[in-house]
Design a protein around this motif. Structure first.
Motif, PDB file in Angstrom:
ATOM      1  N   UNK A 239       0.847  -1.213   0.000  1.00  0.00           N
ATOM      2  CA  UNK A 239       0.000   0.000   0.000  1.00  0.00           C
ATOM      3  C   UNK A 239       0.874   1.250   0.000  1.00  0.00           C
ATOM      4  N   UNK A 240       1.889   1.220   0.832  1.00  0.00           N
ATOM      5  CA  UNK A 240       2.670   2.442   1.049  1.00  0.00           C
ATOM      6  C   UNK A 240       3.743   2.645  -0.019  1.00  0.00           C
ATOM      7  N   UNK A 241       4.396   1.553  -0.449  1.00  0.00           N
ATOM      8  CA  UNK A 241       5.573   1.718  -1.313  1.00  0.00           C
ATOM      9  C   UNK A 241       5.451   1.002  -2.662  1.00  0.00           C
ATOM     10  N   UNK A 242       4.407   0.201  -2.854  1.00  0.00           N
ATOM     11  CA  UNK A 242       4.268  -0.522  -4.121  1.00  0.00           C
ATOM     12  C   UNK A 242       4.045   0.447  -5.281  1.00  0.00           C
ATOM     13  N   UNK A 243       4.474   0.045  -6.468  1.00  0.00           N
ATOM     14  CA  UNK A 243       4.289   0.865  -7.672  1.00  0.00           C
ATOM     15  C   UNK A 243       3.682  -0.053  -8.728  1.00  0.00           C
TER      16      UNK A 243
END
Ligand code: BG6
Length: 302
Positions: A11-15
């Motif tokens: 959620x926070x760092x996925x691209x």
């Protein structure tokens, strides 16, 4: 790692389509990065780049088929981060070889899609476990940029109030197909410490491997090239913040003694390490920082 924790990382760092966190073989998180035709995998334990390469081509980095993925174990291959000392601890042989960074759990600090490259930054701070081995406050960051080149930057900051002395290495393992056909260009004339004999020599011509090699090259230039005719390619390693280059191949006997390296695998790999090793250490004043950088790219065979 629990699904929830992986989901929180994603959620926070996925691209989307470019960076995803997945459970590695031991359940610990790995970052899978896709950047155009290029891909990489990075274990959060150790901030360890396990793989890098271009789709359809042989992997640039080499990892043993017997590599162990387990909490607290270093992986045989890829790019172990050796820090804050290189090799055996300078005064206490009971402490882990190559420091603790490669077996510590790092956190994710940032990710970014830079268009032609995908970037991931991992961080490590001192805690009770690190201070038991090395009594200094620090902030360590590894930035990994994946594109047509693999760019690694290991930045150490002295967050304490006394100077600290550091050694370390981006201990890159390269696939060479057949090590006896490979050569390293760019170290010609450099003085080296042969760690097997304790003697110093000057490098005559390119480095070739016909037996165990464990050398610390001093005043190594800013780049060298690993020529691998068996794979029809060469790999250039450009570096910064590093006066020493370490070249290692375990050859037959040492390979047999390493449980996480197959008896014949020494023939496929060659370590060329961007290092602060031997007499090449870095002393940081309070608040000062040092970056050890390596840029790795495939270049045509010359
Ligand atoms: C090299 C050292 O960098 O790493 C060698 O120069 C050492 O002496 C090799 O054997 C592998 O170290 P380790 O701790 O990963 O088995």
């Amino acid at each position: 790692m629990a699904d929830q924790a992986l989901a929180a990382l994603n959620d926070r760092f996925g691209l989307a389509g470019k960076l995803a966190f997945v459970a590695g073989p031991s359940g610990l998180p790995h970052a899978r990065i896709a950047s155009g035709d290029y891909g990489a995998e990075v274990a959060l334990q150790g901030a360890h780049v396990l793989a890098y390469g271009r789709r359809g081509e042989p992997p640039v980095l080499w990892t043993s088929r017997l590599a162990v993925f387990a909490p607290g174990k270093a992986v045989r291959g890829g790019v172990p981060v050796c820090w804050p000392w290189f090799g055996p601890h300078p005064s206490d042989p009971g402490k882990p070889a190559h420091g603790f960074a490669r077996v510590s759990m790092w956190s994710v600090a940032a990710s970014a899609d830079g268009g032609d490259a995908v970037a991931l930054t991992l961080g490590l701070r001192d805690d009770g476990a690190t201070r038991a081995l090395w009594p200094h406050p620090f902030a360590l960051e590894l930035s990994v940029r994946v594109g047509a080149r693999l760019e690694l930057a290991l930045t150490a900051t002295n967050t304490g109030d006394a100077p600290v002395t550091l050694g370390g290495a981006l201990h890159s393992y390269f696939g060479v197909g057949a090590v006896t056909e490979a050569r390293i260009m760019g170290l010609e004339g450099a003085r080296y410490l042969d760690q097997l004999t304790g003697e110093f020599h000057a490098q005559q011509g390119p480095v070739t491997v016909a037996g165990e090699v464990d050398r610390i090259y001093e005043d190594a230039g800013p780049a060298c090239t690993i020529v691998a005719p068996a794979l029809g390619r060469a790999v250039r390693v450009a570096k910064s913040g590093s006066a020493t280059t370490v070249v290692w191949n375990p050859w037959v006997e040492k390979a047999r003694s390493l449980a996480d390296l197959g008896d014949e695998e020494y023939h496929e790999m060659l370590c060329v390490e961007t290092a602060n090793a031997g007499a090449d250490t870095v002393t940081l004043a309070p608040g000062a920082r040092h970056t050890l950088g390596a840029t790795i790219e495939v270049v045509p065979l010359s």
